[in-house]
Structure formats: C-alpha cells, structure tokens
Design an enzyme around this catalytic site. Structure first.
Site, PDB file in Angstrom:
ATOM      1  N   CYS A  45       5.488  -2.113  -4.925  1.00 53.33           N
ATOM      2  CA  CYS A  45       5.862  -2.060  -6.345  1.00 53.33           C
ATOM      3  C   CYS A  45       5.094  -3.110  -7.131  1.00 53.33           C
ATOM      4  CB  CYS A  45       7.367  -2.268  -6.494  1.00 53.33           C
ATOM      5  SG  CYS A  45       7.931  -2.309  -8.204  1.00 53.33           S
ATOM      6  N   GLU A  88      -0.019   2.023  -6.568  1.00 52.33           N
ATOM      7  CA  GLU A  88       0.273   1.040  -7.608  1.00 52.33           C
ATOM      8  C   GLU A  88      -0.543  -0.209  -7.289  1.00 52.33           C
ATOM      9  OE1 GLU A  88       4.378   0.307  -8.370  1.00 52.33           O
ATOM     10  OE2 GLU A  88       4.909   2.440  -8.441  1.00 52.33           O
ATOM     11  N   ASP A 123      11.072   1.421  -0.788  1.00 52.33           N
ATOM     12  CA  ASP A 123      10.153   2.173  -1.638  1.00 52.33           C
ATOM     13  C   ASP A 123       9.195   2.955  -0.746  1.00 52.33           C
ATOM     14  OD1 ASP A 123      11.241   1.060  -3.976  1.00 52.33           O
ATOM     15  OD2 ASP A 123       9.894  -0.664  -3.888  1.00 52.33           O
ATOM     16  N   TYR A 128       2.901   3.369  -2.570  1.00 53.33           N
ATOM     17  CA  TYR A 128       3.309   2.039  -2.118  1.00 53.33           C
ATOM     18  C   TYR A 128       2.500   1.544  -0.916  1.00 53.33           C
ATOM     19  CZ  TYR A 128       7.278   3.015  -5.151  1.00 53.33           C
ATOM     20  OH  TYR A 128       8.062   3.328  -6.231  1.00 53.33           O
ATOM     21  N   CYS A 193      12.774  -6.337  -8.182  1.00 48.44           N
ATOM     22  CA  CYS A 193      11.727  -7.167  -7.597  1.00 48.44           C
ATOM     23  C   CYS A 193      12.041  -7.413  -6.126  1.00 48.44           C
ATOM     24  CB  CYS A 193      11.616  -8.494  -8.350  1.00 48.44           C
ATOM     25  SG  CYS A 193      10.300  -9.580  -7.766  1.00 48.44           S
ATOM     26  N   CYS A 202      -0.398 -16.759   6.503  1.00 50.11           N
ATOM     27  CA  CYS A 202      -1.760 -16.287   6.746  1.00 50.11           C
ATOM     28  C   CYS A 202      -2.708 -17.479   6.741  1.00 50.11           C
ATOM     29  CB  CYS A 202      -2.171 -15.288   5.672  1.00 50.11           C
ATOM     30  SG  CYS A 202      -3.853 -14.669   5.849  1.00 50.11           S
TER      31      CYS A 202
END
Length: 226
Positions: A45, A88, A123, A128, A193, A202
């Site tokens: 999203c 998106e 989602d 997505y 959200c 990472c």
C-alpha cells in the site's frame, strides 16, 4: 498477471495534473533540481510507504503512482481490478550528497515483507507485489546485490525466498495517482497504514559505492534548487 493483450486499454492523457507536495512543498512532477536522482519502488500500500520515504533526510520530494503494468494512465479503480498489471509505487527524488541509493534500498527492504508474492499482509493482489524499478545499470547492480544480502538475513531469521522483482533499466512509465492518494497520511493522519515489515535489518555498505549509482535527473527537467 494480465497479459498486454488482456489488460485494460487505459487512455492517452494523464488522469491528474500533479501539484506540490503537501509536506515538503516541492512539485511532485518537477522540475527537479539538477543533481538530484530518482528511485522508484513498489512495496505494498503506497500510503504508508510514501510517508516512510518523505521522512527520510535527503529526500527532496515523493509521489505515489502506478507502475510496472500495461495500461496507460490508469485510475486507482482500474489498478485495483488486477487488469492493468500495475503495482502501487512510490517515486523518490533524492539528493545523493545527503542520502545514498543504497540507504534507500535499506529503507525499502526493511519497510515490508518481500517474501509474500502478490500481497502484503491482508492486502492481496498484483498491485501489492514488491518491485525495485532500476533506472540505470548501476541501480540494478546495487538492487541485485542488496537482494542477495537481505536474502541471507531473512533466511537466517526463518523467512522464505524473496519474491521482489527488479525491473529495468529502463524503468517503465510512472503514472501519477489521483490527488487524494498523494501524501495521504498527511491529509488523513489516522488513515490506513499497516506495518508488514519483517523486523529483520538490512546490511548497508555492501552493495555499491554511492558514487557508482547514478540516475540523475536529465538536464531538460532540471531547475535551480529553491
């Protein structure tokens, strides 16, 4: 994923005339200052993901849109139908003197779960999926190296295989989303959200030297820094 033949036809003209960023104040569609660079990511999203990037020091402007599919100038409803092939996406215009592309890659990997295929959390859908849109050979090399490094970290933490696509160069066309999607969480502070991050860090500094990663804004769209 739809094929090019099955995708919705779209339209020849843009669906929106982008204005200024409601937080950073800069024009969403440029002109961008000379020396800034563009990065584009899809990671679920786009409402929350755009906020993550606009809060990153060194980012000049962000915008949300649709990318990676076939339908020209799609609407949000068309993208959600699964018949455009678009994801998106977030465009990030940044100053490489203040933040490196590899640092943005770190933010990308740590802000979602790149092992979930055509979904993020609840989602679900092709829009997505996780994608890095490389705008130069150097960006692609950095993206591939970062994916390999993060895969090792994820595997050690019990996660599966990364499904993130790396597309380009050239990167596909970026189509700006409707105005109400731009900086959505600034306009709607309590808006949707979800946090689908893995909690795995990472490594940074292992992918490429910032000076080697260039996707500078072309001179024809450059402008003096305000």
């Amino acid at each position: 994923m739809p094929t090019a033949q099955d995708a919705l036809p779209g339209r020849p003209d843009p669906i929106v005339n982008p204005g200024n960023h409601t937080v950073l104040g800069h024009p969403l569609a440029g002109p961008y200052p000379q020396g800034t660079e563009i990065a584009e990511f899809a990671l679920g999203c786009f409402w929350g993901e755009e906020k993550t990037f606009w809060q990153t020091p060194g980012v000049w402007v962000t915008a949300v849109g649709y990318e990676g599919g076939f339908t020209p100038n799609p609407t949000y409803g068309e993208v959600c139908s699964g018949k455009t092939g678009h994801a998106e996406a977030v465009r990030v215009v940044f100053d490489p003197r203040q933040v490196s592309y590899e640092r943005l890659l770190q933010t990308f990997w740590e802000s979602h779960d790149p092992t979930q295929g055509m979904r993020q959390g609840n989602d679900a859908g092709t829009q997505y999926r996780s994608i890095i849109f490389a705008r130069s050979d150097a960006q692609r090399r950095a993206a591939e190296a970062s994916r390999e490094a993060f895969q090792d970290r994820l595997k050690a933490s019990g996660f599966g295989q990364i499904t993130t696509e790396i597309v380009g160069p050239p990167a596909p066309s970026f189509y700006y989303a409707e105005d109400y999607h731009q900086q959505y969480l600034q306009k709607n502070p309590g808006g949707y959200c979800p946090d689908n991050s893995t909690g795995v860090s990472c490594p940074v500094g292992l992918f490429a030297k910032p000076a080697d990663i260039s996707s500078s804004v072309p001179s024809q769209v450059s402008a003096p820094t305000p």
